[in-house]
Design an enzyme around this catalytic site. Structure first.
Site, PDB file in Angstrom:
ATOM      1  N   HIS A   1       0.664  -1.299   0.060  1.00  0.00           N
ATOM      2  CA  HIS A   1       0.044  -0.045  -0.031  1.00  0.00           C
ATOM      3  C   HIS A   1       0.811   1.234   0.103  1.00  0.00           C
ATOM      4  O   HIS A   1       2.157   1.053  -0.188  1.00  0.00           O
ATOM      5  CB  HIS A   1      -1.044  -0.060   1.169  1.00  0.00           C
ATOM      6  CG  HIS A   1      -0.443   0.182   2.565  1.00  0.00           C
ATOM      7  ND1 HIS A   1      -1.021   0.812   3.547  1.00  0.00           N
ATOM      8  CD2 HIS A   1       0.791  -0.093   3.048  1.00  0.00           C
ATOM      9  CE1 HIS A   1      -0.383   0.984   4.695  1.00  0.00           C
ATOM     10  NE2 HIS A   1       1.195   0.220   4.334  1.00  0.00           N
TER      11      HIS A   1
ATOM     12  N   CYS B   1       6.361   5.702   4.022  1.00  0.00           N
ATOM     13  CA  CYS B   1       5.148   5.022   3.667  1.00  0.00           C
ATOM     14  C   CYS B   1       4.334   5.639   2.630  1.00  0.00           C
ATOM     15  O   CYS B   1       3.621   5.089   2.147  1.00  0.00           O
ATOM     16  CB  CYS B   1       3.900   5.107   4.883  1.00  0.00           C
ATOM     17  SG  CYS B   1       4.692   4.126   6.409  1.00  0.00           S
TER      18      CYS B   1
ATOM     19  N   HIS C   1       4.907   0.188  -0.607  1.00  0.00           N
ATOM     20  CA  HIS C   1       5.740  -0.698   0.405  1.00  0.00           C
ATOM     21  C   HIS C   1       5.102  -1.708   0.842  1.00  0.00           C
ATOM     22  O   HIS C   1       3.660  -1.452   0.599  1.00  0.00           O
ATOM     23  CB  HIS C   1       6.291   0.145   1.626  1.00  0.00           C
ATOM     24  CG  HIS C   1       5.176   0.626   2.391  1.00  0.00           C
ATOM     25  ND1 HIS C   1       4.552   1.701   2.029  1.00  0.00           N
ATOM     26  CD2 HIS C   1       4.816   0.182   3.720  1.00  0.00           C
ATOM     27  CE1 HIS C   1       3.562   1.916   3.127  1.00  0.00           C
ATOM     28  NE2 HIS C   1       3.877   1.159   3.886  1.00  0.00           N
TER      29      HIS C   1
ATOM     30  N   HIS D   1       3.739  -5.318   3.644  1.00  0.00           N
ATOM     31  CA  HIS D   1       3.877  -5.880   4.951  1.00  0.00           C
ATOM     32  C   HIS D   1       3.355  -7.270   5.008  1.00  0.00           C
ATOM     33  O   HIS D   1       2.526  -7.691   4.160  1.00  0.00           O
ATOM     34  CB  HIS D   1       2.791  -4.885   5.834  1.00  0.00           C
ATOM     35  CG  HIS D   1       3.086  -3.740   6.060  1.00  0.00           C
ATOM     36  ND1 HIS D   1       4.021  -3.151   6.974  1.00  0.00           N
ATOM     37  CD2 HIS D   1       2.645  -2.432   5.371  1.00  0.00           C
ATOM     38  CE1 HIS D   1       4.204  -1.907   6.647  1.00  0.00           C
ATOM     39  NE2 HIS D   1       3.406  -1.426   5.819  1.00  0.00           N
TER      40      HIS D   1
ATOM     41  N   ASP E   1      -4.662 -10.716  -0.153  1.00  0.00           N
ATOM     42  CA  ASP E   1      -3.335 -11.282  -0.254  1.00  0.00           C
ATOM     43  C   ASP E   1      -2.579 -11.052  -1.650  1.00  0.00           C
ATOM     44  O   ASP E   1      -3.245 -11.419  -2.558  1.00  0.00           O
ATOM     45  CB  ASP E   1      -3.681 -12.908  -0.090  1.00  0.00           C
ATOM     46  CG  ASP E   1      -2.255 -13.591   0.522  1.00  0.00           C
ATOM     47  OD1 ASP E   1      -1.345 -12.787   0.829  1.00  0.00           O
ATOM     48  OD2 ASP E   1      -2.100 -14.671   0.068  1.00  0.00           O
ATOM     49  N   HIS E   2      -1.608 -10.749  -1.318  1.00  0.00           N
ATOM     50  CA  HIS E   2      -0.548 -10.338  -2.482  1.00  0.00           C
ATOM     51  C   HIS E   2      -1.169  -9.302  -3.414  1.00  0.00           C
ATOM     52  O   HIS E   2      -1.129  -9.519  -4.709  1.00  0.00           O
ATOM     53  CB  HIS E   2      -0.114 -11.556  -3.197  1.00  0.00           C
ATOM     54  CG  HIS E   2       0.732 -12.551  -2.395  1.00  0.00           C
ATOM     55  ND1 HIS E   2       0.454 -13.170  -1.450  1.00  0.00           N
ATOM     56  CD2 HIS E   2       2.285 -12.284  -2.345  1.00  0.00           C
ATOM     57  CE1 HIS E   2       1.573 -13.878  -0.732  1.00  0.00           C
ATOM     58  NE2 HIS E   2       2.618 -13.431  -1.399  1.00  0.00           N
TER      59      HIS E   2
ATOM     60  N   GLU F   1       0.405  -4.813  11.407  1.00  0.00           N
ATOM     61  CA  GLU F   1       0.970  -4.202  10.271  1.00  0.00           C
ATOM     62  C   GLU F   1       2.273  -4.991  10.294  1.00  0.00           C
ATOM     63  O   GLU F   1       2.939  -5.270   9.387  1.00  0.00           O
ATOM     64  CB  GLU F   1       0.904  -2.786  10.139  1.00  0.00           C
ATOM     65  CG  GLU F   1       1.480  -2.174   8.877  1.00  0.00           C
ATOM     66  CD  GLU F   1       1.443  -0.844   8.726  1.00  0.00           C
ATOM     67  OE1 GLU F   1       0.707  -0.481   7.687  1.00  0.00           O
ATOM     68  OE2 GLU F   1       1.879  -0.092   9.696  1.00  0.00           O
TER      69      GLU F   1
END
Length: 138
Positions: free
Chosen positions: A14, A33, A39, A41, A79-80, A127
């Site tokens: 995100h 960020c 970037h 997590h 996810d991903h 996170e």
């Protein structure tokens, strides 16, 4: 009242960025960020459901059913993925953990109400190992 928990893991990227601000202001407020190239997590989502155990099964909710709901309604969608670009329920919203967890709540609350009398009690979203948010639907 019994509280049960289910933990799920997912990876997502995100960017924290306010389009009404300059690049400089975004970097000042959001630091790394606000990276234009995103970037990521390794997130942990903990879902807490509360209710009275069913006298026939002893379950508040079958944990397999709960896991299936979380995976189908949330994990498979995030996810991903890039939360800013790829996730329909985050379109047009700030991709902060605070906003993200509130949107997840709406989805899970609706999905759970269709299959159980148990209620969503809390969501916790990690996170990073040091940074997490809690949400109680308030």
């Amino acid at each position: 009242m019994v509280y049960i928990n289910r933990i799920e893991h997912f990876n997502a990227a995100h960017r924290l960025y306010n389009p009404a601000w300059s690049e400089e202001r975004n970097k000042e407020v959001f630091g790394p960020c606000a990276n234009i190239n995103w970037h990521g997590h390794n997130f942990e989502l903990i879902v807490t459901v509360k209710g009275e155990p069913d006298p026939d099964t002893g379950f508040v909710i079958d944990l397999k059913v709960l896991g299936d709901i979380i995976r189908r309604e949330v994990i498979e969608k995030v996810d991903h993925k890039n939360l800013n670009l790829d996730v329909d329920f985050m379109q047009g919203k700030m991709a902060s953990c605070e906003i993200f967890i509130m949107e997840i709540w709406k989805i899970l609350e609706r999905a759970l109400s269709e299959v159980t009398e148990a209620h969503l009690h809390q969501l916790r979203l990690y996170e990073t190992p040091k940074n997490f948010v809690d949400y109680f639907g308030e």
